[in-house]
Design an enzyme around this catalytic site. Structure first.
Site, short mmCIF file in Angstrom:
data_model
loop_
_atom_site.label_atom_id
_atom_site.label_comp_id
_atom_site.label_asym_id
_atom_site.label_seq_id
_atom_site.Cartn_x
_atom_site.Cartn_y
_atom_site.Cartn_z
N PRO A 9 2.95 1.02 -4.44
CA PRO A 9 3.11 1.86 -5.63
C PRO A 9 2.60 3.29 -5.45
CG PRO A 9 1.30 0.31 -5.94
CD PRO A 9 2.02 -0.10 -4.67
N ASN A 10 3.35 4.19 -6.01
CA ASN A 10 3.05 5.63 -6.08
C ASN A 10 3.27 6.37 -4.76
OD1 ASN A 10 2.11 5.42 -8.84
ND2 ASN A 10 0.31 4.39 -8.01
N ARG A 17 1.65 14.08 -4.71
CA ARG A 17 0.53 13.33 -5.27
C ARG A 17 -0.75 13.63 -4.48
NH1 ARG A 17 -0.59 7.16 -3.67
NH2 ARG A 17 -2.26 6.79 -5.13
N TYR A 22 -3.64 12.88 0.48
CA TYR A 22 -2.53 12.16 1.12
C TYR A 22 -1.63 13.06 1.96
CZ TYR A 22 -4.07 8.44 -1.98
OH TYR A 22 -4.81 7.49 -2.63
N ASN A 73 1.70 -0.41 3.89
CA ASN A 73 0.69 0.32 3.13
C ASN A 73 0.78 -0.24 1.71
OD1 ASN A 73 -0.93 1.98 1.65
ND2 ASN A 73 -0.23 3.88 2.61
N ALA A 76 -2.37 0.74 -4.00
CA ALA A 76 -3.37 0.19 -4.93
C ALA A 76 -3.38 -1.34 -4.95
CB ALA A 76 -3.11 0.73 -6.34
N HIS A 79 -6.19 -3.50 -3.32
CA HIS A 79 -7.47 -3.76 -3.97
C HIS A 79 -7.36 -4.76 -5.13
CE1 HIS A 79 -7.99 -0.20 -1.63
NE2 HIS A 79 -7.29 0.54 -2.46
N ASP A 86 -1.07 -13.68 -0.35
CA ASP A 86 -0.45 -14.99 -0.14
C ASP A 86 0.96 -14.86 0.43
OD1 ASP A 86 -2.72 -16.27 -0.99
OD2 ASP A 86 -1.98 -16.73 -2.99
N GLU A 97 -1.83 -3.38 8.58
CA GLU A 97 -2.12 -2.68 7.31
C GLU A 97 -2.42 -1.22 7.62
OE1 GLU A 97 -5.40 -4.49 5.28
OE2 GLU A 97 -5.48 -2.96 3.71
N HIS A 99 -3.39 2.62 5.86
CA HIS A 99 -3.73 3.51 4.74
C HIS A 99 -3.77 4.93 5.28
CE1 HIS A 99 -4.80 0.17 2.15
NE2 HIS A 99 -5.35 -0.37 3.21
N LEU A 100 -3.20 5.84 4.53
CA LEU A 100 -3.23 7.25 4.94
C LEU A 100 -4.65 7.78 4.94
CD1 LEU A 100 -0.23 8.13 2.68
CD2 LEU A 100 -0.20 8.48 5.15
N SER A 101 -5.37 7.46 3.88
CA SER A 101 -6.75 7.94 3.74
C SER A 101 -7.72 6.89 4.27
CB SER A 101 -7.05 8.22 2.26
OG SER A 101 -6.99 7.01 1.51
N ARG A 106 -14.10 6.52 0.29
CA ARG A 106 -13.68 6.88 -1.08
C ARG A 106 -14.42 6.01 -2.11
NH1 ARG A 106 -7.41 7.31 -1.35
NH2 ARG A 106 -8.01 8.31 -3.32
N ARG A 110 -12.16 0.98 -3.69
CA ARG A 110 -11.15 1.01 -2.61
C ARG A 110 -11.68 0.40 -1.32
NH1 ARG A 110 -7.13 4.50 -4.70
NH2 ARG A 110 -8.05 6.02 -6.10
C1 DQA Z 1 -3.77 4.26 0.05
C2 DQA Z 1 -5.21 4.08 -0.46
C3 DQA Z 1 -5.23 3.28 -1.76
O1 DQA Z 1 -6.57 3.13 -2.22
C4 DQA Z 1 -4.46 4.01 -2.84
O2 DQA Z 1 -4.39 3.24 -4.02
C5 DQA Z 1 -3.10 4.43 -2.40
C6 DQA Z 1 -2.88 4.88 -1.01
C7 DQA Z 1 -3.71 5.16 1.29
O3 DQA Z 1 -2.65 5.19 1.92
O4 DQA Z 1 -4.68 5.86 1.62
O5 DQA Z 1 -2.17 4.50 -3.20
O6 DQA Z 1 -3.27 2.99 0.42
#
Ligand code: DQA
Length: 140
Positions: A9-10, A17, A22, A73, A76, A79, A86, A97, A99-101, A106, A110
């Protein structure tokens, strides 16, 4: 090697964003870079970004027997989602897995990812290079 690249999501808003966290690349930029890297490595790719958890779950179910690996990725949902954990547990292939950040520097909420319990490797804080590192790792 066929790899399914999933973004949660997002992440459709990348570039707009919170660019200080990011980056300025859009998801289309990142997917193009992954496509090129994968092509160079002889790796097949397919992509999904969705803001709907059920759509993500269905795609993971469909990936069973069709893809050798998933690079995800979960955004959210990392978490929050035991359902996503599952679904990935029901997938037989590699799971990486990304994550950009760096989620560990953080907010405390997270720091824990449900998905990490299933992931063979977890990449955080490398920005979009993390997806390319995942492709290189799988292709090695
Ligand atoms: C994220 C980190 C997550 O905590 C956050 O909710 C995201 C992006 C990252 O790529 O750093 O939407 O997965």
């Amino acid at each position: 090697m066929n790899v399914l690249i999933l973004n949660g999501p997002n992440l459709n808003l990348l570039g707009k964003r919170e660019p200080e966290i990011y980056g300025h690349e859009t998801l289309a930029d990142i997917e193009n870079a992954i496509r090129h890297r994968a092509f160079d490595k002889g790796v097949g790719t397919d992509f999904l970004q969705t803001n709907h958890e059920g759509v993500m779950l269905d795609r993971i179910h469909e990936a069973r027997g069709r893809f050798d690996a998933i690079v995800i990725n979960p955004a959210a949902w990392s978490h929050t989602s035991v359902a996503l954990l599952d679904a990935l547990k029901a997938f037989e292939g590699h799971v990486i897995e990304v994550h950009l950040s760096n989620i560990h520097t953080r907010e405390a909420f997270r720091h824990h990812s449900y998905i990490s319990a299933r992931a063979e490797a977890v990449i955080a804080g490398m920005g979009s290079f993390g997806y390319l590192a995942a492709i290189d790792f799988l292709a090695r």
